[in-house]
Structures are given as C-alpha cells and as structure tokens.
Design a protein around this motif. Sequence first.
Motif, PDB file in Angstrom:
ATOM      1  N   ARG A 130       0.854  -1.193   0.000  1.00  0.00           N
ATOM      2  CA  ARG A 130       0.000   0.000   0.000  1.00  0.00           C
ATOM      3  C   ARG A 130       0.885   1.236   0.000  1.00  0.00           C
ATOM      4  NH1 ARG A 130      -3.048  -3.400  -0.865  1.00  0.00           N
ATOM      5  NH2 ARG A 130      -5.128  -3.841   0.017  1.00  0.00           N
ATOM      6  N   ALA A 131       0.477   2.235  -0.770  1.00  0.00           N
ATOM      7  CA  ALA A 131       1.124   3.535  -0.770  1.00  0.00           C
ATOM      8  C   ALA A 131       0.021   4.580  -0.906  1.00  0.00           C
ATOM      9  CB  ALA A 131       2.138   3.652  -1.913  1.00  0.00           C
ATOM     10  N   LEU A 182      -2.317  -8.355   6.694  1.00  0.00           N
ATOM     11  CA  LEU A 182      -2.291  -8.471   5.232  1.00  0.00           C
ATOM     12  C   LEU A 182      -3.629  -8.911   4.655  1.00  0.00           C
ATOM     13  CD1 LEU A 182       1.143 -10.003   4.164  1.00  0.00           C
ATOM     14  CD2 LEU A 182       0.053  -7.947   3.229  1.00  0.00           C
ATOM     15  N   SER A 183      -4.433  -9.602   5.433  1.00  0.00           N
ATOM     16  CA  SER A 183      -5.723 -10.092   4.942  1.00  0.00           C
ATOM     17  C   SER A 183      -6.880  -9.175   5.308  1.00  0.00           C
ATOM     18  CB  SER A 183      -5.987 -11.501   5.491  1.00  0.00           C
ATOM     19  OG  SER A 183      -6.031 -11.482   6.908  1.00  0.00           O
ATOM     20  N   ASP A 184      -6.586  -8.014   5.900  1.00  0.00           N
ATOM     21  CA  ASP A 184      -7.628  -7.073   6.336  1.00  0.00           C
ATOM     22  C   ASP A 184      -7.405  -5.745   5.616  1.00  0.00           C
ATOM     23  OD1 ASP A 184      -9.240  -5.213   7.690  1.00  0.00           O
ATOM     24  OD2 ASP A 184      -9.043  -6.273   9.599  1.00  0.00           O
ATOM     25  N   ASP A 185      -8.149  -5.506   4.548  1.00  0.00           N
ATOM     26  CA  ASP A 185      -7.918  -4.342   3.706  1.00  0.00           C
ATOM     27  C   ASP A 185      -8.107  -3.037   4.474  1.00  0.00           C
ATOM     28  OD1 ASP A 185      -7.455  -3.411   0.840  1.00  0.00           O
ATOM     29  OD2 ASP A 185      -9.311  -2.349   1.327  1.00  0.00           O
ATOM     30  N   HIS A 186      -9.157  -2.968   5.296  1.00  0.00           N
ATOM     31  CA  HIS A 186      -9.411  -1.734   6.051  1.00  0.00           C
ATOM     32  C   HIS A 186      -8.287  -1.477   7.047  1.00  0.00           C
ATOM     33  CE1 HIS A 186     -12.034   1.460   7.661  1.00  0.00           C
ATOM     34  NE2 HIS A 186     -11.479   1.149   8.825  1.00  0.00           N
ATOM     35  N   LEU A 187      -7.849  -2.500   7.746  1.00  0.00           N
ATOM     36  CA  LEU A 187      -6.773  -2.330   8.716  1.00  0.00           C
ATOM     37  C   LEU A 187      -5.480  -1.911   8.026  1.00  0.00           C
ATOM     38  CD1 LEU A 187      -5.608  -2.524  11.547  1.00  0.00           C
ATOM     39  CD2 LEU A 187      -5.321  -4.982  11.191  1.00  0.00           C
ATOM     40  N   LEU A 188      -5.173  -2.515   6.880  1.00  0.00           N
ATOM     41  CA  LEU A 188      -3.977  -2.115   6.138  1.00  0.00           C
ATOM     42  C   LEU A 188      -4.013  -0.626   5.801  1.00  0.00           C
ATOM     43  CD1 LEU A 188      -3.109  -4.832   3.449  1.00  0.00           C
ATOM     44  CD2 LEU A 188      -1.714  -4.100   5.397  1.00  0.00           C
ATOM     45  N   THR A 189      -5.186  -0.152   5.415  1.00  0.00           N
ATOM     46  CA  THR A 189      -5.324   1.261   5.072  1.00  0.00           C
ATOM     47  C   THR A 189      -5.064   2.142   6.286  1.00  0.00           C
ATOM     48  OG1 THR A 189      -6.918   0.703   3.343  1.00  0.00           O
ATOM     49  CG2 THR A 189      -6.884   2.976   4.090  1.00  0.00           C
ATOM     50  N   GLY A 190      -5.612   1.767   7.430  1.00  0.00           N
ATOM     51  CA  GLY A 190      -5.356   2.528   8.644  1.00  0.00           C
ATOM     52  C   GLY A 190      -3.892   2.499   9.043  1.00  0.00           C
ATOM     53  N   PRO A 232      -0.995   0.574  18.632  1.00  0.00           N
ATOM     54  CA  PRO A 232      -2.015  -0.236  19.302  1.00  0.00           C
ATOM     55  C   PRO A 232      -3.441   0.247  19.054  1.00  0.00           C
ATOM     56  CG  PRO A 232      -0.164   0.135  20.776  1.00  0.00           C
ATOM     57  CD  PRO A 232       0.047   1.023  19.585  1.00  0.00           C
ATOM     58  N   GLY A 233      -3.648   1.555  19.037  1.00  0.00           N
ATOM     59  CA  GLY A 233      -4.989   2.080  18.802  1.00  0.00           C
ATOM     60  C   GLY A 233      -5.512   1.791  17.409  1.00  0.00           C
ATOM     61  N   VAL A 234      -4.604   1.793  16.424  1.00  0.00           N
ATOM     62  CA  VAL A 234      -5.018   1.444  15.062  1.00  0.00           C
ATOM     63  C   VAL A 234      -5.349  -0.043  14.987  1.00  0.00           C
ATOM     64  CG1 VAL A 234      -4.339   1.408  12.629  1.00  0.00           C
ATOM     65  CG2 VAL A 234      -3.657   3.328  14.071  1.00  0.00           C
ATOM     66  N   LEU A 235      -4.550  -0.863  15.644  1.00  0.00           N
ATOM     67  CA  LEU A 235      -4.779  -2.311  15.611  1.00  0.00           C
ATOM     68  C   LEU A 235      -6.094  -2.703  16.286  1.00  0.00           C
ATOM     69  CD1 LEU A 235      -1.199  -3.709  16.359  1.00  0.00           C
ATOM     70  CD2 LEU A 235      -2.411  -3.738  14.172  1.00  0.00           C
ATOM     71  N   ASP A 236      -6.428  -2.025  17.395  1.00  0.00           N
ATOM     72  CA  ASP A 236      -7.670  -2.402  18.088  1.00  0.00           C
ATOM     73  C   ASP A 236      -8.885  -1.603  17.630  1.00  0.00           C
ATOM     74  OD1 ASP A 236      -7.722   0.072  19.473  1.00  0.00           O
ATOM     75  OD2 ASP A 236      -6.780  -0.763  21.260  1.00  0.00           O
ATOM     76  N   GLY A 237      -8.671  -0.654  16.702  1.00  0.00           N
ATOM     77  CA  GLY A 237      -9.782   0.091  16.133  1.00  0.00           C
ATOM     78  C   GLY A 237     -10.233   1.289  16.935  1.00  0.00           C
ATOM     79  N   SER A 238      -9.585   1.573  18.058  1.00  0.00           N
ATOM     80  CA  SER A 238     -10.008   2.721  18.869  1.00  0.00           C
ATOM     81  C   SER A 238      -9.650   4.047  18.218  1.00  0.00           C
ATOM     82  CB  SER A 238      -9.398   2.634  20.263  1.00  0.00           C
ATOM     83  OG  SER A 238      -7.982   2.626  20.211  1.00  0.00           O
ATOM     84  N   THR A 239      -8.625   4.064  17.377  1.00  0.00           N
ATOM     85  CA  THR A 239      -8.303   5.226  16.547  1.00  0.00           C
ATOM     86  C   THR A 239      -8.140   4.724  15.118  1.00  0.00           C
ATOM     87  OG1 THR A 239      -5.968   4.992  17.190  1.00  0.00           O
ATOM     88  CG2 THR A 239      -7.248   6.699  18.300  1.00  0.00           C
ATOM     89  N   ASP A 240      -9.064   5.092  14.277  1.00  0.00           N
ATOM     90  CA  ASP A 240      -9.099   4.557  12.913  1.00  0.00           C
ATOM     91  C   ASP A 240      -8.962   5.681  11.889  1.00  0.00           C
ATOM     92  OD1 ASP A 240      -9.461   3.174  10.580  1.00  0.00           O
ATOM     93  OD2 ASP A 240     -11.619   2.870  10.852  1.00  0.00           O
TER      94      ASP A 240
END
Length: 351
Positions: A34-35, A143-151, A310-318
């Motif tokens: 991703r870029a 790698l298998s989570d498109d939304h998480l990769l973007t965050g 950590p906040g990006v990984l757990d979704g608390s800051t997206d």
Amino acid sequence: MRATVIQAPHDIRVEEVPDPAVRQPGDAVVRVVRACICGSDLWAYRGESARKPGQRIGHEFLGVVEETGAEVTGLRPGDLVVAPFVWSDGTCAYCADGLTTSCVNGGFWGSIGDQGQSDGGQGEAVRVPYADATLVRLPAEALSDDHLLTGLLALSDVFGTGHHAAIGAGVRPGSTVAVVGDGAVGLCGVLAARRLGAERIIALGRHRARTDIARTFGATDVVAARGEEAVAAVRELTGGQGAHAVIEAVGTEQSMRTAVGITRDGGAIGYVGVPHGSGTGLDLGDMFDRNIALRGGVAPVRSYIEELLPGVLDGSTDPAPVFDLAVGLDGVPDGYRAMDERTALKVLVKP
C-alpha cells in the motif's frame, strides 16, 4: 520495476526504473503493498517545489520485506512493515532525542543524494537504508484485512503528523482544541486530539464530506468560514477567549493568521502545514503580548509509530476514512489530478 516519476509540473508518469537491491549491509528491500499520495506531493505536481525530470515521488508506504542485508537483525523476509516518510539510523544524537527527521544519515524517499536516486514510495518496491531503525514490523494477519492495512498506512505520515501537531499545540485532557484545515492531516489532527482527551474540538472547514469525517473523528463543532469570519465564529463558540490548543495544518499566510486569531491567551499553536506562499502570516508582537507558543514542524513520525500502533490495531483510533479514493499503480496520475482538483481527499495506491 514500475514506479511513479515526475517529469514536469502536472506530468506524473508510471515508468520502468531499475529494481531496488541491497547496497549496504543495513538495507532491506520492501515490496510495496500500500502507498498513497500526500498533499505535500502536490507542491511538486504544481511546480511550487523543485524536482528533476524523471525523479521518483511518493513517501508513504507499507509492504513486505523481500531481502535484507547482512547486518539487519530485527527483520526477515516475509515480515509486514510500515515505513515512516524519512529513513533514519536510530543511533545519532537527533534520533536519540526522537527527532528522526533531523538524522545526520537520514533522507526522504524519492530524494537524489550522494548515493544517487532513492526509491519513492509510489512504486512496486523500495530499497530501505538503516532498515532495523527505520521500519516497524506489523502483525502478519493485517495483510488479509484491507481496512486495517489502510489505517496502518496512515502511520507512515498523515496520522503521525496530526499527532505531532496535537503534541505541539499542547492538547491535554479537558482542553478546547481548534483545527485549521480540513485536509487529511487536519482530520488526523482531530483524531489525535480526541485520542489525547480533548473535551471540545472545533474543526474549521467548508467541505461537507470532510467535516463529516471530522465529526466521526471527534469534532464537536464545525466552523465553515475563513479569515476574520472564522476567527469571530471560534471566539463566539469559546466565550470570546479562543482555544487552548490550535492545530495549523495548511501552511498558508491566511491559515496561520487564523490560527493566531483563534488561540486563547497563554495557548499554543502546533503547526505542521508545509509552508508555502507568503511568510508574513505571523504577528510576533501579537503572539508576544498574548503569550502564545508556536511549536511543530516536520513530524518525526518514526518516533510516534509504536505509540499510535495499538490504537489502530484495536480500532479505537481509525484513520482509514481519510483515504476516499483507491487506484492501482497505473491510476496514480489520475490520483494526482483528483487531489489537485479537490475531488479526492487522499488517494490510496494499491500496486
């Protein structure tokens, strides 16, 4: 490999360039997953920031390690990693102070230096100097989570830059914050202010799609005005006093004047908007009389990644919603046009 180059103002192309390779024992080669295109890239696109014809461009990316040099100990092929927008050695005095953007051996992706042309992030792969110090390993399952990769991509620049502005502005629990600028950095400044416990966040912006994101990120108020009208509106919202902390995320004379005008006496401005245009936006006498502090500059995002991860990984800051258009590598020139014409906020690139 294929990579994005700039030939002239408004002339972005995707061309064949030499494949990256390990040159020094501390290098790694990263295949880009991703870029994205940064608002600061537009200054080169518009001809306001000098580039040589054929120079690589792009400084935000994450990807998978393909190869490492003999002295790389913390990474191995197959690791998913994110790169800050500056590489750094992790050992110099500036790095020890957390100011990785001033590293004596550091550099910016796409720059041309003594070692020749460095790779830009908007391509298929990148040679990363000082890989152990520069890259941060991410969970492989992302790698298998498109939304998480973007965050996670936002950690390479835009979220860390918004955080740097919030830190510079002195955002603290219970404070009132105002954010000048509704671009991706300004929106991430809103997100960072919420994360740091601000009680009230006033977002200044006139684009409904963007201010809707600001509200999602934690803005309690929106001021759709500019200049003196914006200053008056923020003053009215704050009982005539202004905000304790102001984030300036544009970089123009007008935006800085607005920032000074809406700062509470004794407050601070965190500025991260790349300065362009006139440099007379600061009234030092006004700032002196009102005890206003000014802190900020180019964000040492490498020093913030572990804190924000950590906040990006757990979704608390997206921060993912700041990316509102996705293109493949061939679509990068169209992505520049979309951002230049303000039909896109921030363009995600999927090589």
